[in-house]
Design an enzyme around this catalytic site. Structure first.
Site, PDB file in Angstrom:
ATOM      1  N   GLU A 297       0.823  -1.209   0.000  1.00 43.44           N
ATOM      2  CA  GLU A 297       0.000   0.000   0.000  1.00 43.44           C
ATOM      3  C   GLU A 297       0.859   1.261   0.000  1.00 43.44           C
ATOM      4  OE1 GLU A 297      -2.113  -2.961   2.846  1.00 43.44           O
ATOM      5  OE2 GLU A 297      -0.101  -2.585   2.041  1.00 43.44           O
TER       6      GLU A 297
ATOM      7  N   SER B  41      19.560 -41.669 -10.852  1.00 43.12           N
ATOM      8  CA  SER B  41      18.323 -40.906 -11.030  1.00 43.12           C
ATOM      9  C   SER B  41      18.450 -39.755 -12.022  1.00 43.12           C
ATOM     10  CB  SER B  41      17.867 -40.343  -9.678  1.00 43.12           C
ATOM     11  OG  SER B  41      18.837 -39.455  -9.147  1.00 43.12           O
TER      12      SER B  41
END
Length: 378
Positions: free
Chosen positions: A52, A168
């Site tokens: 703001e 992996s």
């Protein structure tokens, strides 16, 4: 529809700050006068300035009689700076449109009440669901006192994360891995266990052009002190904040590494419960109390959004302790077979009625893979 249009702009501004503002929420704000955006702002890095205030400064005085759109209720309590409501009242803003109520007990409706008492019209609830989803980390810390925890898993079509020998790289395609780097930038912290540290020696950073500075805080659960100077996270700890999570004091600390001491589990879970065979390493995460860790990640480090990229052991234990809010499964079309390592360990579930359950939230298609986002069923 006009309010939705302007609020969507504010939400877009808020999203840009995810991963950079913890422990504060990521807030976006715009100021509209005569149908034209005259000011905009978002939460600054580290949480200041508030959105703001940034928007009011951007408007350069063109605020009298204008309408403010803000994704979260303006604060009304004194902290590092004075409350945002004071700046809004001073500015001559005529109307404030708020998406979501601030869950912080110091605000929670108080900001709206103060604005209305000052004669400002307030409308609340415009795109509220979108705003709450955007700040799910902040809302989770206020409700559960722990971060929102997402587990990212790269898996084959048959649910495996590595071959029986532990290979992996790479299960998923380059485009999917690039998407994961973008994902990392939206989280406050990224976590692995010591098994992943030893097996993969990852950097755990954002390495896409333009995102290098958005790498999240790195967390390693390491109760057995496996982290050494040779590891990549240590070599780069002077550039990326890195914490080791342990359950006892360390005699010899590693340079540039921060240490978070948490409680131990009262009843350690045997290694056999994880489904690991003797050649896949010993179970280690049971030495750290994961629930105590989750609480201290908020209270001592200020983390609101945590991305876990650990292996099967850590994922399994987080699930058992009800600490997974979201599963992000990056699934390839590869198949590794029954002897490969699954992404989840033994849960000893004997009835379907007692299973862990998640609901499908999103499916993202890539050329070779898909990403499945699953949220915990409440």
């Amino acid at each position: 529809m006009i309010d939705n249009h302007f609020m969507s702009i504010a939400l877009s501004l808020a999203e840009k700050t995810l991963g950079n503002v913890a422990p504060n929420p990521a807030v976006g704000c715009i100021i509209v006068k005569d149908g034209v955006v005259v000011g905009e702002g978002h939460t600054g890095i580290g949480g200041r300035p508030h959105a703001e205030v940034a928007a009011l400064q951007s408007a350069k005085g063109s605020t009298h009689g204008a309408t403010m759109y803000v994704t979260l209720e303006p604060c009304c309590h004194y902290g590092v700076t004075e409350p945002c409501i004071i700046e809004i009242i001073r500015s001559g803003i005529k109307k404030v449109v708020v998406a979501a109520i601030d869950p912080d007990k110091r605000v929670s409706g108080g900001g709206i009440k103060a604005l209305e008492e000052a004669g400002i019209t307030v409308e609340q609830g415009i795109m509220q669901e979108e705003a709450e989803k955007l700040n799910i980390g902040f809302f989770t810390t206020r409700k559960l006192h722990r971060p929102f925890i997402a587990c990212k898993i790269a898996t084959t079509l048959d649910g495996k994360i590595a071959t029986f020998k532990g290979d992996s790289k790479w299960i998923t395609s380059g485009s999917t891995r690039n998407w994961v780097h973008e994902l990392r930038a939206k989280y406050d912290a990224i976590m692995i266990g010591s098994n992943t540290l030893i097996n993969d020696d990852p950097l755990l950073t954002c390495r896409l052009p333009g995102l290098e500075s958005r790498s999240p805080i790195r967390l390693i659960i390491d109760s057995q002190e496996k982290l050494k100077e040779k590891h990549n996270v240590v070599k780069t700890a002077d550039k990326v904040t890195t914490w080791v999570i342990i359950n006892k004091k360390i005699e010899k600390k590693i340079k540039n590494i921060n240490y978070l001491i948490v409680n131990s589990n009262d009843k350690p879970i045997p290694a056999s419960h994880t489904g690991m065979t003797s050649n896949q390493g010993e179970y280690s995460t049971d030495k750290v109390c994961l629930k105590d860790m989750a609480l201290k990640l908020v209270s001592e480090i200020g983390i609101t959004r945590l991305l876990v990229e650990g292996g099967r052991v850590l994922t399994t234990e987080l699930l058992k302790h009800d600490l997974i809010d979201r599963l992000i499964i990056c699934r390839s079309g590869k198949i590794l077979g029954n002897d490969a390592i699954p992404f989840i360990g033994n849960l000893e579930i004997q009835s379907i009625n007692n299973c862990y359950q998640f609901k499908k939230a999103e499916i993202i298609d890539f050329d070779e893979d898909i990403v499945e986002v699953w949220d915990k069923l409440q």
